[in-house]
Write an enzyme that holds these catalytic residues in place. Structure first.
Site, mmCIF file in Angstrom:
data_model
loop_
_atom_site.group_PDB
_atom_site.id
_atom_site.type_symbol
_atom_site.label_atom_id
_atom_site.label_comp_id
_atom_site.label_asym_id
_atom_site.label_seq_id
_atom_site.Cartn_x
_atom_site.Cartn_y
_atom_site.Cartn_z
ATOM 1 N N LYS A 179 16.693 10.606 -10.476
ATOM 2 C CA LYS A 179 17.449 9.430 -10.920
ATOM 3 C C LYS A 179 17.567 9.429 -12.440
ATOM 4 O O LYS A 179 16.560 9.445 -13.150
ATOM 5 C CB LYS A 179 16.741 8.151 -10.455
ATOM 6 C CG LYS A 179 17.332 6.855 -11.031
ATOM 7 C CD LYS A 179 16.597 5.603 -10.525
ATOM 8 C CE LYS A 179 17.103 4.339 -11.204
ATOM 9 N NZ LYS A 179 16.352 3.118 -10.784
ATOM 10 N N LYS A 209 18.629 -8.344 -15.567
ATOM 11 C CA LYS A 209 17.175 -8.491 -15.624
ATOM 12 C C LYS A 209 16.796 -9.503 -16.703
ATOM 13 O O LYS A 209 17.550 -9.708 -17.651
ATOM 14 C CB LYS A 209 16.533 -7.151 -16.004
ATOM 15 C CG LYS A 209 16.596 -6.086 -14.928
ATOM 16 C CD LYS A 209 15.970 -4.788 -15.405
ATOM 17 C CE LYS A 209 16.031 -3.708 -14.345
ATOM 18 N NZ LYS A 209 15.189 -3.970 -13.173
ATOM 19 N N ARG A 223 19.264 3.672 -5.868
ATOM 20 C CA ARG A 223 19.587 4.180 -4.532
ATOM 21 C C ARG A 223 21.087 4.469 -4.403
ATOM 22 O O ARG A 223 21.494 5.325 -3.640
ATOM 23 C CB ARG A 223 19.090 3.196 -3.457
ATOM 24 C CG ARG A 223 19.699 1.842 -3.521
ATOM 25 C CD ARG A 223 18.882 0.767 -2.803
ATOM 26 N NE ARG A 223 17.728 0.324 -3.589
ATOM 27 C CZ ARG A 223 16.887 -0.614 -3.185
ATOM 28 N NH1 ARG A 223 17.038 -1.200 -2.004
ATOM 29 N NH2 ARG A 223 15.879 -0.964 -3.954
HETATM 30 N N1 BES Z 1 14.638 0.702 -12.305
HETATM 31 C C1 BES Z 1 14.313 -0.395 -11.481
HETATM 32 C C2 BES Z 1 12.913 -0.290 -10.900
HETATM 33 C C3 BES Z 1 11.773 -0.635 -11.826
HETATM 34 C C4 BES Z 1 11.549 -1.937 -12.200
HETATM 35 C C5 BES Z 1 10.917 0.345 -12.224
HETATM 36 C C6 BES Z 1 10.477 -2.236 -13.011
HETATM 37 C C7 BES Z 1 9.842 0.042 -13.027
HETATM 38 C C8 BES Z 1 9.619 -1.250 -13.425
HETATM 39 C C9 BES Z 1 15.295 -0.487 -10.315
HETATM 40 O O1 BES Z 1 16.588 -0.083 -10.593
HETATM 41 C C10 BES Z 1 15.350 -1.920 -9.927
HETATM 42 O O2 BES Z 1 15.786 -2.706 -10.723
HETATM 43 N N2 BES Z 1 14.887 -2.231 -8.724
HETATM 44 C C11 BES Z 1 14.858 -3.553 -8.259
HETATM 45 C C12 BES Z 1 15.267 -3.558 -6.819
HETATM 46 C C13 BES Z 1 15.493 -4.938 -6.257
HETATM 47 C C14 BES Z 1 16.698 -5.562 -6.883
HETATM 48 C C15 BES Z 1 15.654 -4.801 -4.765
HETATM 49 C C16 BES Z 1 13.427 -4.070 -8.418
HETATM 50 O O3 BES Z 1 12.491 -3.316 -8.197
HETATM 51 O O4 BES Z 1 13.271 -5.219 -8.809
HETATM 52 ZN ZN ZN Z 2 16.824 1.294 -12.093
HETATM 53 MN MN MN Z 3 17.742 -1.660 -11.391
#
Ligand code: BES
Ligand code: ZN
Ligand code: MN
Length: 494
Positions: A264, A276, A350
């Protein structure tokens, strides 16, 4: 920091600093005892003073004058049996203390230490990897990088005479892995305004040139022609063009099925329209650490000329909000033909990976492993010590678990069974891109699994292991050691 191996008469060695292990009960190894005698018992006497703490990694400097100028005593802990962790702590402590000295070189006797369940090769490789990790700095964006050169610049690892050739190979391989880890850390640490998808493609180009690898970089138009609707739906909110990097390492016969490593490469993840919160959002520059680990691993195996075929596959883009960005509720068609309802634009990893996983089918791979900072939920589940491992294939999962154990870059197997698939059902499309808060790391893996039916597949969620937050903020280079170890076993197995 350069490493070499030598069989030495330690009592005669001229050096600025000898690193001398001290075992439980203030005991020396054979080399340490010889050195002590050569210096008139000065080392034993220093230990008697009680100035060396028993905690693994504690150090005590003794001036010895000639032939070695100094002896750096380092504790291996209070237990008779030296654990892997104590050994690693001792190496880190010794390299840190040696770095503060005016000596450019060091000679290490740590290879003499017997570590429970491990051989001399392991103690040598561990000295290289822990030493290099300890010495790593990322200062290229400071206007005045620290003036002091990184010390020691040269480290000689003492080995038993009978093992010199094998030791040399062991150290060369460990150096190759350390170079791969450093590359992954550098790319991870670079900020989003420098490390863009275009920059990652350039870095892949540099690797390709240095090691004579074949590189393809697919542009937006080609992705559109391939109908990569999920990948493009993420990148379209950004001004930076997306890339799909395909880097071929051929170390075995051309007809041999390759291992595909898919990383990724979100060079900044703001969350998109599902934006975020501001706190710690800077850390989302690390959202390309999966991609960085693929480049680092390929660097490592290319340097060691491993007899295996590997393809690095990196979908890379930014995830930003704009008037052109995807919106919650949008439905996109993936390259596989399956449709996805984007309920949360922050579940973008994903979306870019699913199209890369479909693209991977054309290589008729022996196995595909994707590596991704995919979910915050994985950090909640496993913390920062182990990466999450998901695979429907028991044999492949066992290989990866073992590689993680072997390389001190561990992972932990997570479930991936069908009932979780229920959570990503959508009333409007074939699936939704999120499945609610419960088991978030598992439902993310379930989503990816729907695109991997054509080959053996495993997924590593490195959200908790790829970087550190807080005062030691920075990329770790994981899981380069795990992946390198996995590929070494596969290459040896044939
Ligand atoms: N890159 C993030 C995952 C992440 C978040 C890694 C914090 C390390 C620390 C990913 O793209 C993401 O934002 N995932 C979301 C998914 C959710 C919206 C289902 C998450 O983990 O909050
Ligand atoms: Zn991400
Ligand atoms: Mn994300």
């Amino acid at each position: 920091m350069q490493f070499s191996t030598k069989a030495l008469s330690i009592e005669k060695v001229r050096t600025g600093c000898v690193i001398v292990p001290v075992l439980a009960g203030r005991e020396f190894t054979a080399g340490g005892a010889l050195l002590d005698t050569a210096h008139g018992g000065a080392l034993k006497a220093a230990l008697k003073s009680g100035d060396l703490e028993e905690k693994a990694g504690a150090t005590l400097l003794v001036r010895t004058d000639k032939p070695a100028k100094r002896a750096l005593l380092v504790s291996l802990g209070e237990r008779r049996e030296v654990s892997e962790k104590s050994f690693r702590d001792a190496v880190a402590g010794a390299i840190q203390a040696a770095g503060a000295l005016a000596s450019d070189d060091a000679v290490s006797l740590l290879g003499e230490v017997a570590v429970a369940g491990r051989d001399e090769s392991w103690t040598l490789a561990t000295q290289v990897l822990v030493g290099r990790a300890q010495a790593y700095r990322f200062e290229r964006l400071k206007s005045k990088p620290s003036e002091r050169a990184l010390r020691p610049t040269r480290v000689v690892l003492c080995v038993a005479k009978a093992h010199t050739t094998r030791s040399h190979t062991t150290v060369q391989r460990a150096v190759a892995i350390a170079n791969g880890v450093d590359l992954a850390r550098d790319l991870g640490n670079l900020p989003g305004n420098v490390c863009t998808p275009t920059y990652l493609a350039h870095s892949a180009g540099e690797l390709a040139t240095e090691f004579n690898l074949r590189l393809q970089v697919l542009e937006e138009k080609q992705m559109a022609a391939l109908r990569m609707g999920a990948l493009l739906s993420v990148s379209k909110g950004s001004e930076q063009p997306p890339k799909l990097i395909v880097l071929h390492y051929q170390g075995a016969a051309a007809g041999k099925a390759p291992v595909v490593l898919a990383g990724k490469g979100v060079t900044f993840d703001s969350g998109g329209i599902s934006i975020k919160p501001a706190a710690e959002m800077d850390e989302m520059k690390f959202d390309m650490c999966g991609a960085a680990s693929v480049l680092g691993t390929i660097r490592a195996i290319a340097e060691m000329k491993l007899k295996i075929n590997v393809i690095g596959l990196i979908p890379t883009c930014e995830n930003l909000p704009s008037g052109r960005a995807s919106k919650p509720g949008d439905i996109v068609t993936t390259m596989s033909g399956q449709t996805v309802e984007i309920l949360n634009t922050d579940a973008e990893g994903r979306l870019i990976l699913c199209d890369a996983l479909t693209y991977a089918e054309r290589f008729k791979p022996a196995a595909v492993i994707d590596i991704a900072t995919l979910t915050g939920a994985c950090v909640i589940a496993l913390g920062h010590h182990r990466s999450g491992l998901f695979s429907p294939n028991d044999a492949l999962a066992t290989e990866l678990l073992e590689a993680g154990r072997e390389s001190a870059d561990p992972c932990w197997r997570m479930p991936l069974d069908d009932p979780y698939q229920e959570q990503i059902k959508s009333p409007f499309a074939d699936m939704a891109n999120v499945g609610g808060r419960a088991g978030g790391a598992v439902t993310a893996a379930c989503f990816l699994q729907r695109f991997t039916k054509a080959y053996d597949w495993a997924h590593l969620d490195i959200a908790g292991t790829a970087w550190k937050s807080g005062k030691d903020k920075g990329a770790t280079g994981r899981p380069v050691p795990l992946l390198a170890s996995f590929l070494i076993s596969r290459a040896t197995r044939g």
